[in-house]
Design a protein around this motif. Structure first.
Motif, mmCIF file in Angstrom:
data_model
loop_
_atom_site.group_PDB
_atom_site.id
_atom_site.type_symbol
_atom_site.label_atom_id
_atom_site.label_comp_id
_atom_site.label_asym_id
_atom_site.label_seq_id
_atom_site.Cartn_x
_atom_site.Cartn_y
_atom_site.Cartn_z
ATOM 1 N N ALA A 35 -5.789 0.794 11.527
ATOM 2 C CA ALA A 35 -5.271 0.989 10.169
ATOM 3 C C ALA A 35 -5.648 -0.191 9.285
ATOM 4 O O ALA A 35 -6.041 -0.014 8.124
ATOM 5 C CB ALA A 35 -3.756 1.171 10.201
ATOM 6 N N ALA A 36 -5.549 -1.399 9.825
ATOM 7 C CA ALA A 36 -5.929 -2.585 9.061
ATOM 8 C C ALA A 36 -7.421 -2.575 8.748
ATOM 9 O O ALA A 36 -7.834 -2.946 7.636
ATOM 10 C CB ALA A 36 -5.548 -3.850 9.824
ATOM 11 N N LEU A 37 -8.228 -2.133 9.697
ATOM 12 C CA LEU A 37 -9.669 -2.019 9.458
ATOM 13 C C LEU A 37 -9.947 -0.987 8.365
ATOM 14 O O LEU A 37 -10.810 -1.196 7.506
ATOM 15 C CB LEU A 37 -10.398 -1.649 10.747
ATOM 16 N N GLY A 38 -9.207 0.104 8.376
ATOM 17 C CA GLY A 38 -9.336 1.094 7.312
ATOM 18 C C GLY A 38 -9.014 0.498 5.949
ATOM 19 O O GLY A 38 -9.684 0.794 4.952
ATOM 20 N N LEU A 39 -7.996 -0.362 5.895
ATOM 21 C CA LEU A 39 -7.663 -1.027 4.632
ATOM 22 C C LEU A 39 -8.769 -1.978 4.195
ATOM 23 O O LEU A 39 -9.056 -2.082 2.999
ATOM 24 C CB LEU A 39 -6.347 -1.799 4.755
ATOM 25 N N VAL A 40 -9.378 -2.669 5.142
ATOM 26 C CA VAL A 40 -10.506 -3.545 4.799
ATOM 27 C C VAL A 40 -11.599 -2.720 4.137
ATOM 28 O O VAL A 40 -12.123 -3.087 3.073
ATOM 29 C CB VAL A 40 -11.045 -4.286 6.041
ATOM 30 N N GLU A 65 -4.029 5.206 1.546
ATOM 31 C CA GLU A 65 -3.195 4.008 1.452
ATOM 32 C C GLU A 65 -1.843 4.216 2.139
ATOM 33 O O GLU A 65 -1.371 3.329 2.857
ATOM 34 C CB GLU A 65 -3.003 3.603 -0.009
ATOM 35 N N VAL A 66 -1.242 5.367 1.932
ATOM 36 C CA VAL A 66 0.055 5.653 2.574
ATOM 37 C C VAL A 66 -0.110 5.744 4.094
ATOM 38 O O VAL A 66 0.713 5.199 4.850
ATOM 39 C CB VAL A 66 0.681 6.935 1.997
ATOM 40 N N LEU A 67 -1.152 6.402 4.557
ATOM 41 C CA LEU A 67 -1.399 6.502 5.999
ATOM 42 C C LEU A 67 -1.657 5.134 6.614
ATOM 43 O O LEU A 67 -1.181 4.835 7.721
ATOM 44 C CB LEU A 67 -2.566 7.447 6.280
ATOM 45 N N ALA A 68 -2.407 4.303 5.905
ATOM 46 C CA ALA A 68 -2.672 2.954 6.409
ATOM 47 C C ALA A 68 -1.378 2.145 6.478
ATOM 48 O O ALA A 68 -1.147 1.405 7.441
ATOM 49 C CB ALA A 68 -3.692 2.250 5.527
ATOM 50 N N PHE A 106 0.812 -1.214 0.000
ATOM 51 C CA PHE A 106 0.000 0.000 0.000
ATOM 52 C C PHE A 106 0.846 1.265 0.000
ATOM 53 O O PHE A 106 0.393 2.300 -0.497
ATOM 54 C CB PHE A 106 -1.014 -0.024 1.144
ATOM 55 N N LEU A 107 2.051 1.201 0.498
ATOM 56 C CA LEU A 107 2.953 2.345 0.400
ATOM 57 C C LEU A 107 3.313 2.604 -1.058
ATOM 58 O O LEU A 107 3.278 3.750 -1.528
ATOM 59 C CB LEU A 107 4.206 2.118 1.231
ATOM 60 N N VAL A 108 3.602 1.549 -1.790
ATOM 61 C CA VAL A 108 3.935 1.685 -3.217
ATOM 62 C C VAL A 108 2.717 2.149 -4.009
ATOM 63 O O VAL A 108 2.795 3.090 -4.805
ATOM 64 C CB VAL A 108 4.488 0.352 -3.774
#
Length: 124
Positions: free
Chosen positions: A78-83, A55-58, A16-18
């Protein structure tokens, strides 16, 4: 299991950083020209930048709070945000009938879900 959660969080963070970095640094036209990024045509440049920033913040939220031992509850959040972000991505791909991309989104949902479960639950 703690090591497995760190590995999953690390892999998600790198991915997600990339991906987020690309959305933040490249123009909408350049993103749309990339393979598997035709969906960007459905969004404004500002919305693409917002998605990239999330995505970068997560990615940072998956690693830094636990590594620095500063508010480690931010890791499962953060993982929940990605979900949630990946659920939105899967809906976008479903509307565009991009089935292969939905499978990738589901893999990310499961991986991030494991981090949520592990860090909120038995391995917090």
């Amino acid at each position: 299991m703690n090591v497995v959660l760190w590995i999953i969080a690390g892999l998600l963070a790198v991915m997600f950083l990339v991906a987020g970095g690309a959305k933040l640094t490249q123009s909408k036209e350049k993103l749309a020209a990339s393979p598997n990024m035709a969906w960007t045509e459905d969004f404004s440049p500002n919305m693409l930048k917002l998605i990239g920033a999330l995505e970068v913040l997560a990615a940072a939220g998956l690693i830094l709070p636990a590594a620095l031992d500063i508010v480690p509850v931010l890791v499962p959040l953060a993982a929940l945000g990605l979900v949630l972000l990946m659920v939105g991505a899967a809906i976008t791909h479903a509307r565009r009938k991009e089935n292969q991309a939905i499978v990738i989104n589901l893999v990310f949902i499961v991986l991030a879900g494991v981090v949520v479960w592990g860090r909120f639950g038995p391995y917090s």
